[in-house]
Design an enzyme around this catalytic site. Structure first.
Site, mmCIF file in Angstrom:
data_model
loop_
_atom_site.group_PDB
_atom_site.id
_atom_site.type_symbol
_atom_site.label_atom_id
_atom_site.label_comp_id
_atom_site.label_asym_id
_atom_site.label_seq_id
_atom_site.Cartn_x
_atom_site.Cartn_y
_atom_site.Cartn_z
ATOM 1 N N GLU A 247 -17.063 -3.458 6.828
ATOM 2 C CA GLU A 247 -15.799 -4.172 6.061
ATOM 3 C C GLU A 247 -15.680 -5.497 6.583
ATOM 4 O O GLU A 247 -16.105 -5.915 7.676
ATOM 5 C CB GLU A 247 -14.514 -3.467 6.739
ATOM 6 C CG GLU A 247 -13.202 -3.948 6.036
ATOM 7 C CD GLU A 247 -13.100 -2.818 5.011
ATOM 8 O OE1 GLU A 247 -12.020 -2.937 4.362
ATOM 9 O OE2 GLU A 247 -13.993 -1.879 4.967
ATOM 10 N N ARG B 57 -17.866 -2.122 -2.950
ATOM 11 C CA ARG B 57 -17.495 -0.659 -3.501
ATOM 12 C C ARG B 57 -17.500 -0.448 -4.930
ATOM 13 O O ARG B 57 -17.812 0.407 -5.490
ATOM 14 C CB ARG B 57 -16.210 -0.314 -2.711
ATOM 15 C CG ARG B 57 -15.702 0.899 -2.929
ATOM 16 C CD ARG B 57 -14.119 1.340 -3.034
ATOM 17 N NE ARG B 57 -13.646 1.297 -1.542
ATOM 18 C CZ ARG B 57 -13.978 2.226 -0.638
ATOM 19 N NH1 ARG B 57 -14.485 3.183 -1.000
ATOM 20 N NH2 ARG B 57 -13.565 2.119 0.630
ATOM 21 N N ASP C 152 -8.640 -4.344 7.660
ATOM 22 C CA ASP C 152 -8.088 -4.572 6.344
ATOM 23 C C ASP C 152 -8.852 -5.722 5.622
ATOM 24 O O ASP C 152 -8.516 -7.055 5.839
ATOM 25 C CB ASP C 152 -6.471 -5.312 6.594
ATOM 26 C CG ASP C 152 -5.680 -5.299 5.220
ATOM 27 O OD1 ASP C 152 -6.201 -4.712 4.270
ATOM 28 O OD2 ASP C 152 -4.632 -5.897 5.170
ATOM 29 N N CYS D 87 13.717 -31.844 -9.021
ATOM 30 C CA CYS D 87 13.222 -32.108 -7.898
ATOM 31 C C CYS D 87 14.247 -32.306 -6.456
ATOM 32 O O CYS D 87 15.245 -33.165 -6.896
ATOM 33 C CB CYS D 87 12.291 -33.346 -7.893
ATOM 34 S SG CYS D 87 11.546 -33.600 -6.318
ATOM 35 N N ASP E 165 0.715 -1.087 -0.063
ATOM 36 C CA ASP E 165 0.021 -0.028 -0.052
ATOM 37 C C ASP E 165 1.129 1.283 0.066
ATOM 38 O O ASP E 165 0.523 2.335 -0.625
ATOM 39 C CB ASP E 165 -0.898 0.061 1.100
ATOM 40 C CG ASP E 165 -1.935 -1.012 1.176
ATOM 41 O OD1 ASP E 165 -2.192 -1.560 0.173
ATOM 42 O OD2 ASP E 165 -2.719 -1.308 2.168
ATOM 43 N N GLU F 292 -11.250 5.285 14.457
ATOM 44 C CA GLU F 292 -11.510 4.048 14.339
ATOM 45 C C GLU F 292 -10.503 3.216 13.663
ATOM 46 O O GLU F 292 -9.653 3.798 13.062
ATOM 47 C CB GLU F 292 -12.936 3.790 13.338
ATOM 48 C CG GLU F 292 -13.902 4.652 13.826
ATOM 49 C CD GLU F 292 -15.266 4.743 12.894
ATOM 50 O OE1 GLU F 292 -16.183 5.319 12.966
ATOM 51 O OE2 GLU F 292 -14.947 4.436 11.634
ATOM 52 N N LYS G 118 -2.172 5.300 7.391
ATOM 53 C CA LYS G 118 -1.820 3.847 7.330
ATOM 54 C C LYS G 118 -0.513 3.627 8.133
ATOM 55 O O LYS G 118 0.594 4.238 8.072
ATOM 56 C CB LYS G 118 -1.444 3.778 5.964
ATOM 57 C CG LYS G 118 -2.873 3.952 4.892
ATOM 58 C CD LYS G 118 -3.915 2.851 5.030
ATOM 59 C CE LYS G 118 -3.734 1.571 4.435
ATOM 60 N NZ LYS G 118 -3.539 1.775 2.807
ATOM 61 N N LYS H 72 -8.904 0.704 11.393
ATOM 62 C CA LYS H 72 -9.079 0.638 9.854
ATOM 63 C C LYS H 72 -8.770 -1.083 9.584
ATOM 64 O O LYS H 72 -7.653 -1.316 9.346
ATOM 65 C CB LYS H 72 -8.099 1.398 9.081
ATOM 66 C CG LYS H 72 -8.222 1.539 7.591
ATOM 67 C CD LYS H 72 -7.299 2.537 6.446
ATOM 68 C CE LYS H 72 -7.629 2.478 5.438
ATOM 69 N NZ LYS H 72 -7.635 1.145 4.526
ATOM 70 N N CYS I 242 13.628 -36.400 -5.530
ATOM 71 C CA CYS I 242 13.633 -37.445 -6.339
ATOM 72 C C CYS I 242 14.693 -37.156 -7.494
ATOM 73 O O CYS I 242 14.598 -38.027 -8.319
ATOM 74 C CB CYS I 242 12.389 -38.127 -6.565
ATOM 75 S SG CYS I 242 11.317 -36.960 -7.855
ATOM 76 N N PHE J 217 2.300 1.841 -3.285
ATOM 77 C CA PHE J 217 1.147 2.320 -4.436
ATOM 78 C C PHE J 217 0.909 3.759 -4.135
ATOM 79 O O PHE J 217 0.748 4.397 -5.227
ATOM 80 C CB PHE J 217 -0.171 1.400 -4.063
ATOM 81 C CG PHE J 217 -1.168 1.670 -5.154
ATOM 82 C CD1 PHE J 217 -1.203 1.306 -6.258
ATOM 83 C CD2 PHE J 217 -2.236 2.908 -4.567
ATOM 84 C CE1 PHE J 217 -2.408 1.777 -6.908
ATOM 85 C CE2 PHE J 217 -3.258 3.027 -5.454
ATOM 86 C CZ PHE J 217 -3.252 2.667 -6.752
ATOM 87 N N ASP J 218 0.738 4.120 -2.903
ATOM 88 C CA ASP J 218 0.464 5.514 -2.461
ATOM 89 C C ASP J 218 1.523 6.674 -3.150
ATOM 90 O O ASP J 218 1.191 7.641 -3.416
ATOM 91 C CB ASP J 218 0.086 5.805 -1.053
ATOM 92 C CG ASP J 218 -1.259 4.966 -0.746
ATOM 93 O OD1 ASP J 218 -2.172 4.879 -1.658
ATOM 94 O OD2 ASP J 218 -1.597 4.719 0.453
ATOM 95 N N CYS K 20 7.194 -31.317 -9.873
ATOM 96 C CA CYS K 20 7.687 -32.333 -10.036
ATOM 97 C C CYS K 20 6.742 -33.274 -10.811
ATOM 98 O O CYS K 20 5.693 -33.551 -9.907
ATOM 99 C CB CYS K 20 8.409 -32.925 -8.696
ATOM 100 S SG CYS K 20 8.894 -34.687 -8.686
ATOM 101 N N SER L 109 -13.316 7.051 -1.328
ATOM 102 C CA SER L 109 -12.408 6.501 -0.600
ATOM 103 C C SER L 109 -11.738 7.662 0.222
ATOM 104 O O SER L 109 -12.102 8.851 -0.024
ATOM 105 C CB SER L 109 -11.154 6.004 -1.720
ATOM 106 O OG SER L 109 -10.640 7.006 -2.215
ATOM 107 N N CYS M 22 7.999 -40.001 -5.988
ATOM 108 C CA CYS M 22 8.656 -38.799 -5.497
ATOM 109 C C CYS M 22 8.302 -38.828 -3.912
ATOM 110 O O CYS M 22 7.020 -38.917 -3.476
ATOM 111 C CB CYS M 22 8.294 -37.468 -5.944
ATOM 112 S SG CYS M 22 9.030 -36.135 -4.924
ATOM 113 N N TYR N 101 -19.867 0.253 10.444
ATOM 114 C CA TYR N 101 -19.243 1.664 10.882
ATOM 115 C C TYR N 101 -19.834 2.994 10.189
ATOM 116 O O TYR N 101 -19.423 3.952 10.641
ATOM 117 C CB TYR N 101 -17.519 1.819 10.701
ATOM 118 C CG TYR N 101 -17.039 1.433 9.376
ATOM 119 C CD1 TYR N 101 -17.185 2.332 8.472
ATOM 120 C CD2 TYR N 101 -16.504 0.369 9.351
ATOM 121 C CE1 TYR N 101 -16.734 1.959 7.313
ATOM 122 C CE2 TYR N 101 -15.809 0.000 7.937
ATOM 123 C CZ TYR N 101 -16.114 0.977 7.022
ATOM 124 O OH TYR N 101 -15.467 0.566 5.800
#
Length: 671
Positions: free
Chosen positions: A173, A136, A117, A407, A34, A113, A312, A115, A410, A37-38, A425, A83, A431, A225
């Site tokens: 959530e 969403r 996940d 492998c 996250d 509150e 976050k 958050k 084996c 990404f942000d 394998c 969001s 095996c 919530y």
């Protein structure tokens, strides 16, 4: 940066972030943290402001979430599901607080509150009954997943009498507790399926399932919530939380009312440490201005409210040395690389190993070298994960780590199926870890549930060359004297074990099929196959095309089944199990006919019903001589349709001019 460079960079960032959004919201399999990404999103936002002429109208900076899947009915949100703006440091929270004070003065409170996940969900109640549940989606419209949400026990289907409006929406959530995630993920691995990275992905993936019966088997939870109504009922958000608790909704008890930003920061610092003691994952704290009038005064931006912000937590990250990469072979032959680390303390536990997932992680993303210094993270991931390599500390003569070609157990050359990340394998009959794992799976509680046998006993028997195949279990009674010579095996325990093996011969066909351990054939798939094909002989003779005609059997499962039964060794094993007396024919339920009014008629039941469960309607049809089909075809007499029926079934039935009736109309046919 020149304008041309900016143009290229904006296009590249836009494409990358769109893909990450798709991975996160649609596939439920994110490939970026996250925080990262942000960071990229902020970079793109800044560039678009500097060079607006190069901005994509469909840029990720203008979107709230991901895409709407094609598997569910799309529903437009009555109130958009916006969001929240994200922040990762205290100074940005102080800046947020100053902006709020500048707009509405100093006389206000915050609600803090946890958050969660999980997966955002909007629930609509009409006259106290759950009418609709919508994801969403893209913030404007989402997927109708009402049938799946009805299986979540903490979400009330009908409210007790109370002082609530006739129509309202409540948001929350959907999530999965960590212990449930670990248990279910282990089952996926045991079934030869890919594990989910974290509980959030498992919850999201579960909500996308078409079979609500399978959803019901996965223990999901939900915290609510946010209340939305046409007419404001309360002056503050805190009052609304207290009210919805009384109405019967599951509301988290850890929220706090704070009079200033200092209280907010204290709450954040407390949960940054205490979050690891919760039974579920949180990835931050949500801060909201409490008073609704003040919220209205502050207003909204295009994609988020100005009266709320999300802090976050950074995933805990430590640095340690990579000691070696080892490889584990699962019962389906999948070879999983594991990083063995110099022990280090992370998120309250000592970490010695980290997942590396597959070959691409080692050679492409991380480009690991021997004895690299690596950064390890344990945020949303339950199993620690190597995030990156500290190149400044790489030894000059360090050699790149190459993924093995054979492998480790084996020495058979590994294979990789096109479109899949894992190497396998193929030597499933020779095996050792595959042989042992397969027999351990067979005796397990969800398969044949053989009393008196455990994983350690199977390993001991294999090492002593007493068993090499599942069918060898049914010859152990001939070797009772040999068993008595093994330490810690008394006569009573041997007799209990042999009794358990004998009783397993009565287990139904679907248990046996699941127990065989065919790749991708889990317990639910086994049930669907048995219901469709009825006998092992018909199943073994089925083509891929015939297999995919069965309910919920896709091309990948069909290919795996045909490959399994095309192997002469597997066919020979089935014959031995038949000779031992195992059940390879579906047990037909004895139906006491109430009438023959539906004789010769075929039905499919789809959707949800207020008066009956689908099983009850199925019994009514079968008790009156009717037959339940698994898929829509010209043979179908009636489609019995309830609420939230799948659109594809409706479309196909309409094209074939098949009568679509309600449960009331079904009963009227009997009258």
């Amino acid at each position: 940066m020149s304008p041309n460079q900016a143009k290229d960079h904006i296009a590249a960032l836009t494409a990358e972030l769109k893909q990450h959004n798709y991975n996160y919201y649609v596939l439920a399999m994110p490939t970026i943290a996250d925080f990262d990404f942000d960071k990229k999103l902020k970079e793109l936002d800044a560039l678009e402001k500097q060079y607006p002429e190069f901005a994509d109208p469909d840029s990720p900076t203008q979107k709230v979430g991901g895409e709407v899947t094609k598997e569910f009915v799309t529903v437009k949100h009555r109130w958009p599901m916006l969001s929240l703006g994200n922040t990762y440091n205290e100074q940005e929270l102080v800046d947020f607080d100053q902006r709020v004070r500048k707009a509405i003065g100093d006389n206000f409170e915050y609600v803090c509150e946890l958050k969660f996940d999980g997966l955002s969900m909007s629930l609509t109640y009409e006259n106290g009954k759950l009418a609709r549940a919508v994801t969403r989606g893209d913030g404007t419209q989402g997927d109708d997943v009402t049938t799946n949400v009805r299986t979540i026990h903490s979400i009330p289907k009908k409210l007790p009498s109370g002082n609530y409006p006739d129509l309202f929406e409540i948001r929350g959530e959907v999530f999965m507790h960590v212990k449930a995630f670990e248990r279910l993920n282990k089952e996926r691995v045991d079934n030869g399926e890919l594990p989910y990275a974290n509980p959030r992905n498992f919850a999201s993936g579960t909500m996308k399932l078409q079979d609500s019966a399978e959803v019901a088997r996965r223990p999901l939870d939900c915290f609510l919530y946010g209340l939305y109504t046409e007419k404001t009922l309360f002056k503050t958000h805190w009052e609304s939380l207290e009210a919805v608790k009384k109405w019967g909704f599951h509301v988290d008890d850890h929220s706090r009312l704070c009079s200033d930003i200092a209280g907010v920061l204290d709450f954040i610092n407390h949960w940054d440490k205490e979050r690891f003691n919760l039974s579920y994952d949180i990835d931050g704290i949500v801060i909201k201005v409490n008073n609704y009038s003040q919220q209205q005064e502050l207003g909204f931006t295009a994609k988020s409210p100005r009266w709320a912000i999300s802090y976050k937590f950074k995933a805990e990250r430590v640095e340690t040395e990579l000691l070696a990469v080892t490889y584990q072979v699962g019962r389906t032959g999948a070879v999983t690389p594991v990083a063995n680390l110099k022990p280090v303390l992370l998120a309250g536990t000592t970490v010695k190993r980290a997942t590396l997932h597959n070959a691409d992680e080692i050679t492409e993303r991380l480009k690991l070298h021997e004895h690299d210094t690596v950064f390890v993270e344990k945020g949303g991931e339950i199993i620690p994960k190597i995030i990156s390599v500290n190149l400044d500390k790489r030894q000059p003569d360090a050699k790149p780590i190459k993924y093995i070609t054979h492998c480790p157990a084996c020495h058979t050359e590994l294979l990789r199926t096109e479109g899949e990340a894992a190497w396998y394998c193929p030597n499933d009959e020779g095996c050792p870890p595959q042989i042992v794992g397969k027999i351990q799976h067979y005796i397990g509680r969800k398969a044949m549930n053989i009393d008196g046998l455990g994983d350690e006993t199977i390993l001991t028997f294999y090492n002593l060359k007493l068993i090499n195949h599942i069918s060898d279990l049914y010859t152990l009674h001939e070797r009772a004297e040999e068993l008595k010579q093994i330490g810690r095996f008394g006569e009573k325990s041997i007799n209990n074990m042999l009794d358990g093996i004998e009783k397993s011969k009565q287990q139904p066909f679907e248990k046996v099929l699941f127990g065989l351990g065919i790749r991708y054939v889990g317990a639910t798939v086994a049930q669907k196959l048995v219901a469709h094909f009825k006998t092992i002989d018909r199943l073994m003779a089925a083509t891929e095309e015939e297999l995919t005609a069965a309910e919920e059997i896709g091309a990948r499962i069909a290919q795996s089944i045909t490959e399994y039964f095309n192997d002469p060794q597997h066919k020979a094993e089935i014959e031995k199990l038949k000779a031992a007396g195992l059940q390879f024919v579906a047990q037909e339920k004895e139906v006491n006919l109430a009438s023959d009014k539906f004789a010769g008629q075929n039905f499919i039941i789809s959707g949800t019903f207020e008066k009956f469960s689908r099983d009850e309607l199925k019994d009514i049809i079968e008790q009156n001589g009717g037959k339940i089909l698994s898929s829509i075809s010209a043979k179908l007499t009636y489609l019995v349709a309830g609420e939230n029926m799948g659109p594809s079934k409706l479309e196909k039935a309409t094209k074939l001019n098949i009568p679509i009736i309600s449960d009331d109309e079904l009963l009227a046919l009997l009258a």
